[in-house]
Design an enzyme around this catalytic site. Structure first.
Site, PDB file in Angstrom:
ATOM      1  N   LYS A   1       0.860  -1.179   0.000  1.00 40.52           N
ATOM      2  CA  LYS A   1       0.000   0.000   0.000  1.00 40.52           C
ATOM      3  C   LYS A   1       0.899   1.232   0.000  1.00 40.52           C
ATOM      4  CE  LYS A   1      -1.496   2.829   2.948  1.00 40.52           C
ATOM      5  NZ  LYS A   1      -1.431   4.075   2.114  1.00 40.52           N
TER       6      LYS A   1
ATOM      7  N   GLU B   1       9.623   1.815  10.878  1.00 45.34           N
ATOM      8  CA  GLU B   1      10.659   2.837  10.659  1.00 45.34           C
ATOM      9  C   GLU B   1       9.927   4.168  10.725  1.00 45.34           C
ATOM     10  OE1 GLU B   1      12.680   5.652   9.732  1.00 45.34           O
ATOM     11  OE2 GLU B   1      12.253   5.098   7.657  1.00 45.34           O
TER      12      GLU B   1
ATOM     13  N   CYS C   1      13.262  11.627   7.341  1.00 42.44           N
ATOM     14  CA  CYS C   1      13.200  11.302   8.771  1.00 42.44           C
ATOM     15  C   CYS C   1      14.571  11.364   9.424  1.00 42.44           C
ATOM     16  CB  CYS C   1      12.561   9.925   8.978  1.00 42.44           C
ATOM     17  SG  CYS C   1      13.353   8.616   8.014  1.00 42.44           S
TER      18      CYS C   1
ATOM     19  N   GLU D   1       9.042  16.625  15.072  1.00 36.47           N
ATOM     20  CA  GLU D   1       9.578  16.443  13.729  1.00 36.47           C
ATOM     21  C   GLU D   1       8.809  17.369  12.785  1.00 36.47           C
ATOM     22  OE1 GLU D   1      10.916  12.712  10.952  1.00 36.47           O
ATOM     23  OE2 GLU D   1       8.891  12.655  11.784  1.00 36.47           O
TER      24      GLU D   1
END
Length: 478
Positions: free
Chosen positions: A173, A248, A281, A381
């Site tokens: 997906k 992750e 990231c 973040e």
């Protein structure tokens, strides 16, 4: 406008059974450039059934057959490199040269690393000192692979190829925000001759197909890359069926500049924060500098921001493109304004679009000085081109600040002192520590600690994620 409404299930392109249409925007223009279908439960079920049907045969396939397939995939990927670059640039705003280079190149590297890991893997070996006990590595089963928009081929190849090498079957997906490259990838898989049902792809959003796959009783493992919030939701959904889950997730990397590092390390650190428009990231978003060198570092970083050009993804050259979506642009703007409100000193960039760009989700490369580690911009973040500079007193203080975060993906160290490099490499709480801009070797383990997730991707480490360990006694020795 292109229509991409079909899904790839059981070796064929099939019309959706449920779900609804979803527009795909060009971030540089905000225009709708394609339409995809978001699948429903019936589509998810069909893909899982196809993967289950293919598993008994594919899981028992030979290493030679899997290697041959991966090499055909690599050849097809290389042949479609320009198509892939154009898709990535259009869907998520990567400047075309950046898309042709790091974005497409990452996928090519991971395909070849998966082949090398497969070739080196010992799937059957006796337990040391006990010849009659065999240790066998077997495919974990049917896998749900849920990937993000920021590095589309990096993440798809880091999941699909090791799963394939392990003997797993799968349902991919991709992100509904940037799905066009995944269609090119599915065409590559089909052209390479992947057996029907081994690789399946269903488009959907997290609340729909993502949640359906995470909770599906026919799925044995979920491998997810994305936000920590979504990672928690997937873990909860997978718990009822005790699936294996590999995550992750986000990061808030510290880049520690010691006094013996060259000025160029500060300049490079800022530019790396802005690469991919800050949508990585593992970006070094917190720059830690000693008080003795602080003022100079702020000037260098601010100059690097001012020298960073911003422009449309379709244009060639060294510049950064737009953020991926209006929602992401709003988030970055909110956090820039929060940084200003909480007392950080704005020394470059700031809210709004760069001069001359009145349409498209472009953000200004931004640098904040006088940031403290309890400020929102140092904790969250941001996923945009925003650098926070923080002062430290000594090495111990630098380690404390760097580790004072809920994340633990990548930290960075800049120093010429070998002993300090060893101390820092051992002290920093992150899955990866990059020192003096030295790249990691091929097949290195990508992954983090704490709320940056668990599990590793890449090379032999990524292959292991998709393997179960079986012990068999009484194995004939002769």
């Amino acid at each position: 406008m292109t229509q991409y409404r079909k899904f790839y299930i059981g070796g064929a392109w099939v019309a959706p059974q449920g779900g609804h249409d979803c527009p795909v925007h060009d971030p540089s223009t905000e225009e709708v450039v394609a339409t995809i279908s978001l699948g429903g439960q019936a589509d998810t079920d069909a893909a899982v059934v196809a993967a289950q049907a293919a598993f008994p045969t594919w899981s028992q396939s030979s290493v030679a057959d899997r290697l041959a397939l991966i090499r055909r995939i690599a050849a097809q990927y290389d042949a479609r490199a320009e198509d892939m670059a154009q898709a990535i640039s259009r869907e998520m705003g990567a400047p075309i040269d950046w898309a042709r280079g790091p974005q497409v190149g990452a996928g090519a590297s991971h395909i070849r690393d998966a082949a090398a890991a497969l070739e080196a893997c010992d799937f059957e070996a006796p337990l040391p000192g006990t010849p009659g006990t065999l240790i066998r590595r077997e495919a974990v089963g049917v896998c749900a692979l849920i990937t993000p928009w920021n590095w589309p081929m990096n993440q798809i190849t880091l999941k699909v190829l090791p799963a394939l090498a392990a003997g797993c079957t799968m349902v991919l997906k991709p992100s509904e925000v940037a799905p066009l490259s995944a269609f090119v990838f599915a065409e590559i898989m089909h052209a390479a001759g992947v057996p029907p049902g081994v690789f399946n792809m269903v488009n959907g959003d997290g609340a729909g197909v993502g949640s359906q796959l995470s909770a599906h009783p026919g799925i044995d493992m979920v491998s997810f890359t994305g936000s920590s919030r979504a990672g928690r939701a997937i873990s909860i959904a997978a718990a009822d069926t005790l699936k294996r889950v590999a995550l992750e997730l986000g990061g808030k990397g510290a880049n520690i500049i010691f006094d013996d590092a060259p000025d160029r390390a500060i300049q490079m650190g800022a530019r790396r924060c802005f690469n991919n428009t800050g949508q990585s990231c593992n970006a070094p978003t917190r720059m830690l500098v000693s008080r003795a060198r602080y003022d100079s570092a702020v000037e260098i970083a601010a100059a690097a921001a001012a020298e960073t050009n911003v422009g449309p993804a379709s244009e060639q050259g060294k510049h950064i493109g737009p953020l991926v979506s209006g929602a992401q642009w709003d988030k970055v703007q909110r956090l820039i304004e929060t940084g200003m409100a909480e007392g950080a000193r704005l020394v470059a960039g700031g809210p709004g679009r760069p001069e001359g760009l009145n349409r498209g989700w472009f953000a200004r490369p931004t640098v904040f000085a006088d940031v403290t580690n309890d400020m929102t911009i140092a904790r969250e973040e941001i996923f945009g081109p925003v650098l926070s500079i923080i002062a430290y007193d000594d090495e111990e203080d630098a380690v404390r600040i760097a580790n004072d975060t809920e994340y633990g993906l990548t930290n960075y160290v800049q120093t010429q002192d070998p002993d300090r490099l060893r101390r820092m490499g051992r002290s920093l709480r992150s899955g990866m520590v990059e020192m003096n801009a030295k790249g990691f070797g091929a097949g290195f383990p990508f992954g983090g600690m704490k709320q940056s997730g668990h599990g590793r991707e890449g090379g032999a480490f990524g292959l292991d994620e998709f393997l179960e360990i079986k012990a068999i006694s009484g194995w004939p020795v002769n």
